[in-house]
Design a protein around this motif. Structure first.
Motif, mmCIF file in Angstrom:
data_model
loop_
_atom_site.group_PDB
_atom_site.id
_atom_site.type_symbol
_atom_site.label_atom_id
_atom_site.label_comp_id
_atom_site.label_asym_id
_atom_site.label_seq_id
_atom_site.Cartn_x
_atom_site.Cartn_y
_atom_site.Cartn_z
ATOM 1 N N ALA A 17 0.822 -1.214 0.000
ATOM 2 C CA ALA A 17 0.000 0.000 0.000
ATOM 3 C C ALA A 17 0.857 1.266 0.000
ATOM 4 C CB ALA A 17 -0.930 -0.003 1.214
ATOM 5 N N GLY A 18 2.180 1.102 0.036
ATOM 6 C CA GLY A 18 3.066 2.267 0.000
ATOM 7 C C GLY A 18 3.290 2.934 1.345
ATOM 8 N N ASP A 19 3.014 2.224 2.450
ATOM 9 C CA ASP A 19 3.212 2.815 3.777
ATOM 10 C C ASP A 19 4.641 3.302 4.006
ATOM 11 O OD1 ASP A 19 0.579 2.199 4.296
ATOM 12 O OD2 ASP A 19 1.011 0.650 5.810
ATOM 13 N N GLN A 20 5.609 2.673 3.339
ATOM 14 C CA GLN A 20 7.012 3.036 3.546
ATOM 15 C C GLN A 20 7.352 4.424 2.970
ATOM 16 O OE1 GLN A 20 5.853 0.912 1.342
ATOM 17 N NE2 GLN A 20 7.208 0.588 -0.378
ATOM 18 N N PHE A 21 6.438 5.003 2.206
ATOM 19 C CA PHE A 21 6.659 6.334 1.635
ATOM 20 C C PHE A 21 5.924 7.423 2.400
ATOM 21 C CE2 PHE A 21 7.155 3.337 -1.934
ATOM 22 C CZ PHE A 21 8.480 3.596 -2.236
ATOM 23 N N LYS A 22 5.175 7.044 3.418
ATOM 24 C CA LYS A 22 4.407 8.014 4.192
ATOM 25 C C LYS A 22 5.340 8.801 5.111
ATOM 26 C CE LYS A 22 0.069 5.523 3.960
ATOM 27 N NZ LYS A 22 -0.943 4.744 4.684
ATOM 28 N N PRO A 23 5.029 10.079 5.326
ATOM 29 C CA PRO A 23 5.902 10.933 6.144
ATOM 30 C C PRO A 23 6.240 10.367 7.516
ATOM 31 C CG PRO A 23 4.247 12.258 5.034
ATOM 32 C CD PRO A 23 3.890 10.806 4.767
ATOM 33 N N ASP A 24 5.287 9.725 8.180
ATOM 34 C CA ASP A 24 5.569 9.181 9.513
ATOM 35 C C ASP A 24 6.638 8.093 9.458
ATOM 36 O OD1 ASP A 24 3.815 10.896 10.742
ATOM 37 O OD2 ASP A 24 2.215 9.412 10.983
ATOM 38 N N PHE A 25 6.580 7.245 8.431
ATOM 39 C CA PHE A 25 7.604 6.201 8.316
ATOM 40 C C PHE A 25 8.939 6.793 7.889
ATOM 41 C CE2 PHE A 25 9.984 2.741 6.339
ATOM 42 C CZ PHE A 25 9.990 1.842 7.398
ATOM 43 N N LEU A 26 8.912 7.771 6.991
ATOM 44 C CA LEU A 26 10.160 8.388 6.530
ATOM 45 C C LEU A 26 10.902 9.121 7.652
ATOM 46 C CD1 LEU A 26 9.034 9.664 3.012
ATOM 47 C CD2 LEU A 26 10.581 7.748 3.523
ATOM 48 N N LYS A 27 10.190 9.519 8.696
ATOM 49 C CA LYS A 27 10.853 10.120 9.867
ATOM 50 C C LYS A 27 11.719 9.082 10.579
ATOM 51 C CE LYS A 27 7.275 13.499 10.864
ATOM 52 N NZ LYS A 27 6.171 13.843 11.775
ATOM 53 N N ILE A 28 11.311 7.828 10.492
ATOM 54 C CA ILE A 28 12.044 6.743 11.130
ATOM 55 C C ILE A 28 13.112 6.194 10.189
ATOM 56 C CG2 ILE A 28 11.833 4.414 12.112
ATOM 57 C CD1 ILE A 28 8.851 5.179 12.687
ATOM 58 N N ALA A 29 12.738 5.992 8.935
ATOM 59 C CA ALA A 29 13.621 5.354 7.951
ATOM 60 C C ALA A 29 13.639 6.182 6.671
ATOM 61 C CB ALA A 29 13.144 3.939 7.660
ATOM 62 N N PRO A 30 14.533 7.169 6.580
ATOM 63 C CA PRO A 30 14.544 8.061 5.421
ATOM 64 C C PRO A 30 14.812 7.369 4.084
ATOM 65 C CG PRO A 30 16.420 8.489 6.865
ATOM 66 C CD PRO A 30 15.547 7.506 7.564
ATOM 67 N N ASN A 31 15.309 6.147 4.114
ATOM 68 C CA ASN A 31 15.545 5.383 2.885
ATOM 69 C C ASN A 31 14.317 4.548 2.506
ATOM 70 O OD1 ASN A 31 17.221 4.582 0.698
ATOM 71 N ND2 ASN A 31 17.791 2.709 1.770
ATOM 72 N N ASN A 32 13.218 4.733 3.197
ATOM 73 C CA ASN A 32 11.945 4.034 3.008
ATOM 74 C C ASN A 32 12.072 2.519 2.872
ATOM 75 O OD1 ASN A 32 12.651 5.194 0.112
ATOM 76 N ND2 ASN A 32 11.276 3.507 -0.290
ATOM 77 N N ARG A 33 12.928 1.940 3.712
ATOM 78 C CA ARG A 33 13.143 0.487 3.702
ATOM 79 C C ARG A 33 13.064 -0.052 5.124
ATOM 80 N NH1 ARG A 33 13.030 1.210 -1.204
ATOM 81 N NH2 ARG A 33 14.577 0.600 -2.735
ATOM 82 N N MET A 34 12.811 -1.368 5.206
ATOM 83 C CA MET A 34 12.837 -2.055 6.476
ATOM 84 C C MET A 34 14.193 -2.762 6.588
ATOM 85 S SD MET A 34 9.643 -1.298 6.036
ATOM 86 C CE MET A 34 9.072 -2.082 4.573
ATOM 87 N N PRO A 35 14.656 -3.019 7.784
ATOM 88 C CA PRO A 35 13.993 -2.801 9.062
ATOM 89 C C PRO A 35 14.206 -1.389 9.581
ATOM 90 C CG PRO A 35 16.061 -3.907 9.452
ATOM 91 C CD PRO A 35 15.918 -3.749 7.950
ATOM 92 N N ALA A 36 13.335 -1.026 10.496
ATOM 93 C CA ALA A 36 13.438 0.239 11.208
ATOM 94 C C ALA A 36 12.783 0.029 12.567
ATOM 95 C CB ALA A 36 12.737 1.349 10.439
#
Length: 187
Positions: A17-36
Motif C-alpha cells: 500500500a506504499g506505507d514506507q513512503f508516508k511521512p511518519d515512516f520516513l521520519k524513522i527510515a529516510p531510505n523508506n526500507r525495512m527494518p526500522a
C-alpha cells in the motif's frame, strides 16, 4: 529482542500500500526500507525522546550496546564483530538480495545479472567458509550480532538454488544457529 530482554511492539508497514513512503515512516527510515525501529526508552546518552533507528547493522549494534549482550567486551573482538557486521551490509546482504531478485522476481531471462549475482553470492559463501575454518561462530566461539545479521542470508541459500555442499562449515554454522530457541521462534 526477546533474547536481549528488550521489550518491543511490532507495527506492520504495508509496503504493498506504499506505507514506507508516508511521512511518519520516513521520519524513522529516510531510505523508506525495512527494518526500522523506534526505541521508546533509549539507552543512556541518547536522551529521553523516542529514538528512531534504521538499517539492520545500526539496529543490531545499538541493541547489543543497549543490552550489553551479543557483543564481546574485548576491543579487538568488538572490532571483528564490526567488520563482519559491515561485511554483511556491504557484501552478503546486497549480493543475496540481488540474486534473490533475479532468481525469484525478475520476469524473463537475465543471463548476465543471474551469473553476476549468483557468482558474487557464491564467493561470499566462500568467504564465510574460510572464516569458519577454525571457529564455531564468526567471531571466536561466541554467538554475536555478526552471526545474527549474516545468518538469514545463508538460511535462504538452498531456496535460491545455492546448495551448501561446497561449504560444509557454513552448513554446520547455519544449522548450529538454526537450533537456537530464540532463532526458531523468530523464524
Amino acid at each position: 529482542l526477546e533474547e536481549l530482554g528488550v521489550p518491543y511492539e511490532i507495527k506492520y508497514v504495508n509496503i504493498g500500500a506504499g506505507d514506507q513512503f508516508k511521512p511518519d515512516f520516513l521520519k524513522i527510515a529516510p531510505n523508506n526500507r525495512m527494518p526500522a525501529i523506534v526505541d521508546p526508552a533509549p539507552a543512556p546518552g541518547y536522551g529521553s525522546e523516542p529514538l528512531p533507528i534504521f538499517e539492520s547493522g545500526a539496529i543490531a549494534r545499538y541493541l547489543a550496546d543497549k543490552s550489553g549482550q551479543l557483543m564481546p567486551a574485548d576491543a579487538r573482538l568488538r572490532k571483528e564483530v564490526d567488520e563482519w557486521l559491515f561485511w554483511q551490509v556491504g557484501n552478503l546482504g546486497p549480493m543475496g538480495g540481488q540474486m534473490s531478485h533475479f532468481v525469484n522476481y525478475a520476469p524473463g531471462d537475465h543471463p548476465y545479472s543471474y551469473k553476476r549475482y549468483t557468482g558474487e553470492y557464491h564467493r561470499c559463501l566462500g568467504v564465510l567458509e574460510r572464516r569458519l575454518a577454525e571457529r564455531d561462530y564468526l567471531v571466536g566461539e561466541t554467538y554475536t550480532i555478526a552471526d545474527i545479521v549474516n545468518w538469514p542470508w545463508v538460511l535462504i541459500a538452498k531456496a535460491m538454488g545455492q546448495p551448501l555442499d561446497e561449504f560444509p562449515r557454513v552448513a554446520a554454522w547455519r544449522q548450529r544457529i538454526k537450533t537456537r530457541e530464540a532463532v526458531q521462534r523468530g523464524v
